[in-house]
Design an enzyme around this catalytic site. Sequence first.
Site, PDB file in Angstrom:
ATOM      1  NE  ARG A  77      11.098 -31.431  14.100  1.00  0.00           N
ATOM      2  CZ  ARG A  77      12.348 -31.161  13.756  1.00  0.00           C
ATOM      3  NH1 ARG A  77      12.982 -31.938  12.869  1.00  0.00           N
ATOM      4  NH2 ARG A  77      12.992 -30.121  14.269  1.00  0.00           N
ATOM      5  CG  HIS A  78       9.778 -28.582  10.040  1.00  0.00           C
ATOM      6  ND1 HIS A  78       9.434 -28.120  11.295  1.00  0.00           N
ATOM      7  CD2 HIS A  78      11.095 -28.919  10.103  1.00  0.00           C
ATOM      8  CE1 HIS A  78      10.500 -28.146  12.075  1.00  0.00           C
ATOM      9  NE2 HIS A  78      11.522 -28.631  11.378  1.00  0.00           N
ATOM     10  CG  ASP A 134      -0.317   0.224   2.532  1.00  0.00           C
ATOM     11  OD1 ASP A 134       0.937   0.290   2.593  1.00  0.00           O
ATOM     12  OD2 ASP A 134      -1.042   0.357   3.529  1.00  0.00           O
ATOM     13  CG  HIS A 135      -0.642   4.805   1.639  1.00  0.00           C
ATOM     14  ND1 HIS A 135      -1.716   3.940   1.734  1.00  0.00           N
ATOM     15  CD2 HIS A 135      -0.571   5.447   2.831  1.00  0.00           C
ATOM     16  CE1 HIS A 135      -2.275   4.079   2.930  1.00  0.00           C
ATOM     17  NE2 HIS A 135      -1.587   4.978   3.612  1.00  0.00           N
ATOM     18  CB  THR A 159       2.151  -2.533  10.954  1.00  0.00           C
ATOM     19  OG1 THR A 159       0.973  -3.004  10.272  1.00  0.00           O
ATOM     20  CG2 THR A 159       1.851  -1.224  11.655  1.00  0.00           C
ATOM     21  N   GLY A 160       3.029  -4.041   8.172  1.00  0.00           N
ATOM     22  CA  GLY A 160       3.083  -5.398   7.614  1.00  0.00           C
ATOM     23  C   GLY A 160       1.924  -6.260   8.096  1.00  0.00           C
ATOM     24  N   GLY A 190      -1.688  -5.549   8.367  1.00  0.00           N
ATOM     25  CA  GLY A 190      -2.923  -5.600   7.581  1.00  0.00           C
ATOM     26  C   GLY A 190      -2.753  -6.351   6.272  1.00  0.00           C
ATOM     27  CG  HIS A 235      11.096 -24.859  11.385  1.00  0.00           C
ATOM     28  ND1 HIS A 235      11.264 -24.794  12.747  1.00  0.00           N
ATOM     29  CD2 HIS A 235      12.211 -25.480  10.898  1.00  0.00           C
ATOM     30  CE1 HIS A 235      12.426 -25.357  13.081  1.00  0.00           C
ATOM     31  NE2 HIS A 235      13.030 -25.772  11.976  1.00  0.00           N
ATOM     32  NE  ARG A 267       3.476   4.402   7.736  1.00  0.00           N
ATOM     33  CZ  ARG A 267       2.183   4.477   7.439  1.00  0.00           C
ATOM     34  NH1 ARG A 267       1.282   3.922   8.235  1.00  0.00           N
ATOM     35  NH2 ARG A 267       1.784   5.095   6.350  1.00  0.00           N
ATOM     36  CB  CYS A 315       1.047  -2.388   4.667  1.00  0.00           C
ATOM     37  SG  CYS A 315       0.761  -3.346   6.157  1.00  0.00           S
TER      38      CYS A 315
HETATM   39  C1  RB5 Z   1      -1.921   2.711   6.486  1.00  0.00           C
HETATM   40  O1  RB5 Z   1      -1.970   3.915   7.154  1.00  0.00           O
HETATM   41  C2  RB5 Z   1      -1.628   1.587   7.454  1.00  0.00           C
HETATM   42  O2  RB5 Z   1      -2.745   1.338   8.241  1.00  0.00           O
HETATM   43  C3  RB5 Z   1      -1.201   0.343   6.712  1.00  0.00           C
HETATM   44  O3  RB5 Z   1      -0.074   0.625   5.942  1.00  0.00           O
HETATM   45  C4  RB5 Z   1      -0.823  -0.858   7.562  1.00  0.00           C
HETATM   46  O4  RB5 Z   1       0.072  -0.505   8.556  1.00  0.00           O
HETATM   47  C5  RB5 Z   1      -1.961  -1.654   8.075  1.00  0.00           C
HETATM   48  O5  RB5 Z   1      -1.796  -2.708   8.700  1.00  0.00           O
END
Ligand code: RB5
Length: 145
Positions: free
Chosen positions: A131-132, A7-8, A66-67, A69, A97, A108, A64
């Site tokens: 096993r994995h 995403d952005h 945080t990665g 969503g 694994h 971020r 994204c």
């Molecule tokens: C966008 O502002 C933010 O919510 C998205 O990039 C991500 O962090 C969501 O999990």
Amino acid sequence: MIAIGSDHGGFALKQEIMKHLEARGLEYKDFGTYTADSCDYPQYGAAVGRAVAAGECERGILICGTGIGISISANKIHGVRAALCGDCFSAEMTRRHNDANILALGARVVGPGLALKIVDTFLDTDFEGGRHARRVEQMMALEEE
Ligand code: RB5
């Protein structure tokens, strides 16, 4: 072929990662977003997830803010095992694994230098099987519920 999407919030890091893949001579397909304008992450997670689940691409990379969503979104697609990694140890172990087929990064959360090391670790590590494999099968069977 590596599927990549963001995403952005992950757009700038996606550009860095694509440059890095090019420098390594690795082919990728960019599923967007293609600008830094605000957008919704689920569609990019789903697009990369579908490409990997369909076998069009062997691995995927999603970014994204945080990665979180975008990895949750990708994991809604059957056949996807997307792992959010903020360190190289996790990237190595999720390949060895969990046979993760998509790496998710938080732009971020990790800096670009660490992000590229995580990408390399993820791409260069093989699944151990044994096993994995049984455990991965059990995970995937949960999709039937
Ligand atoms: C966008 O502002 C933010 O919510 C998205 O990039 C991500 O962090 C969501 O999990």
